[in-house]
Design an enzyme around this catalytic site. Structure first.
Site, PDB file in Angstrom:
ATOM      1  N   HIS A  75       0.832  -1.195   0.000  1.00  0.00           N
ATOM      2  CA  HIS A  75       0.000   0.000   0.000  1.00  0.00           C
ATOM      3  C   HIS A  75       0.873   1.254   0.000  1.00  0.00           C
ATOM      4  O   HIS A  75       2.078   1.183   0.231  1.00  0.00           O
ATOM      5  CB  HIS A  75      -0.932   0.029   1.218  1.00  0.00           C
ATOM      6  CG  HIS A  75      -2.094  -0.916   1.110  1.00  0.00           C
ATOM      7  ND1 HIS A  75      -2.004  -2.245   1.483  1.00  0.00           N
ATOM      8  CD2 HIS A  75      -3.364  -0.724   0.654  1.00  0.00           C
ATOM      9  CE1 HIS A  75      -3.170  -2.831   1.269  1.00  0.00           C
ATOM     10  NE2 HIS A  75      -4.011  -1.936   0.769  1.00  0.00           N
ATOM     11  N   LYS A 127      -0.583   4.805   4.599  1.00  0.00           N
ATOM     12  CA  LYS A 127      -1.454   3.839   5.294  1.00  0.00           C
ATOM     13  C   LYS A 127      -0.896   3.558   6.683  1.00  0.00           C
ATOM     14  O   LYS A 127       0.287   3.236   6.836  1.00  0.00           O
ATOM     15  CB  LYS A 127      -1.575   2.545   4.494  1.00  0.00           C
ATOM     16  CG  LYS A 127      -2.578   1.555   5.086  1.00  0.00           C
ATOM     17  CD  LYS A 127      -2.856   0.421   4.126  1.00  0.00           C
ATOM     18  CE  LYS A 127      -3.819  -0.595   4.712  1.00  0.00           C
ATOM     19  NZ  LYS A 127      -5.154  -0.014   4.997  1.00  0.00           N
TER      20      LYS A 127
END
Length: 231
Positions: free
Chosen positions: A124, A128
């Site tokens: 990600h 995040k």
């Protein structure tokens, strides 16, 4: 149908655009914290720290909820489950169609690959905050359920440790602007099977959340998943 969007970050802004384009719902609130807002349903893309207050607000006002936030602990999960006895809730760490199909695929093939080592890798963007991702945890739970809950979870690997056949490893990678990528890799003797899903836009999550909201209309109290939404 009046929708209240909980969370004012990037994902919620994308959801707002999708709802306005879809035209079936009206947005009656766009907030981080509820006070006295009115609406028929809450769609949540917030921060896990804000979930308890939102859940209390939803139950108090008898408002169905689509909860898409991840990173919460077992205490908050228990609160969500209890709340679902009062109002209908769709709970999903990933609302896109392809990712939910991937869950079904790995659940079907895992019992057929006896003796294969299983690893999950998720990637990600660098903003995040939770690791592993909620989607990676869901993949692990789906596979473990398919294998009669005989597996154990290993978050990353460190030190001197020979891999146990009953382990499933989850590894998190963070960098750049990657929306989301999840791989489940089955390692056998002289062969490797890899199932992979890549998200190239956050819009797929917003579209899935709108589908979940439409599904929830008129539903009785209960805890629903995207598998039911998409079936």
């Amino acid at each position: 149908m009046k929708i209240m969007i909980h969370g004012t970050g990037v994902m919620s802004s994308m959801l707002k655009e999708v709802i306005e384009k879809d035209g079936e719902f009206e947005i009656s609130a766009f907030v981080d914290d509820f006070t006295d807002e009115k609406g028929d349903m809450i769609i949540d893309f917030s921060h896990f720290s804000r979930l308890p207050a939102m859940i209390d607000y939803g139950v108090k006002n008898n408002i169905p909820m689509v909860i898409c936030t991840t990173g919460y602990d077992e205490t908050v999960l228990a609160k969500i489950v209890e709340a679902s006895t009062h109002v209908p809730i769709v709970l999903s760490s990933n609302t896109c169609i392809g990712m939910n199909l991937m869950n079904e695929i790995v659940a079907k093939i895992a019992p057929l690959l006896t003796g294969f080592d299983i690893e999950i890798i998720e990637t990600h963007h660098n903003r995040k905050v939770d690791s592993p991702s909620g989607t990676a945890k869901s993949l692990y739970n789906v596979i473990n359920d398919a294998l009669d809950n005989q597996m154990s979870l290993v978050n990353g690997r460190n030190g001197l440790h020979i891999r146990d056949k009953k382990e499933i490893g989850i590894h998190s990678v963070r960098g750049g602007s990657v929306v989301g990528e999840h791989k489940v890799i089955f390692f056998g003797d002289d062969e490797i099977i890899e199932i992979k899903h890549t998200s190239t836009s956050r819009r797929i999550f917003a579209n899935g959340a709108v589908k979940a909201a439409k599904f929830l209309m008129g539903k009785k109290p209960g805890l629903y998943r995207m598998k039911e939404v998409l079936s």
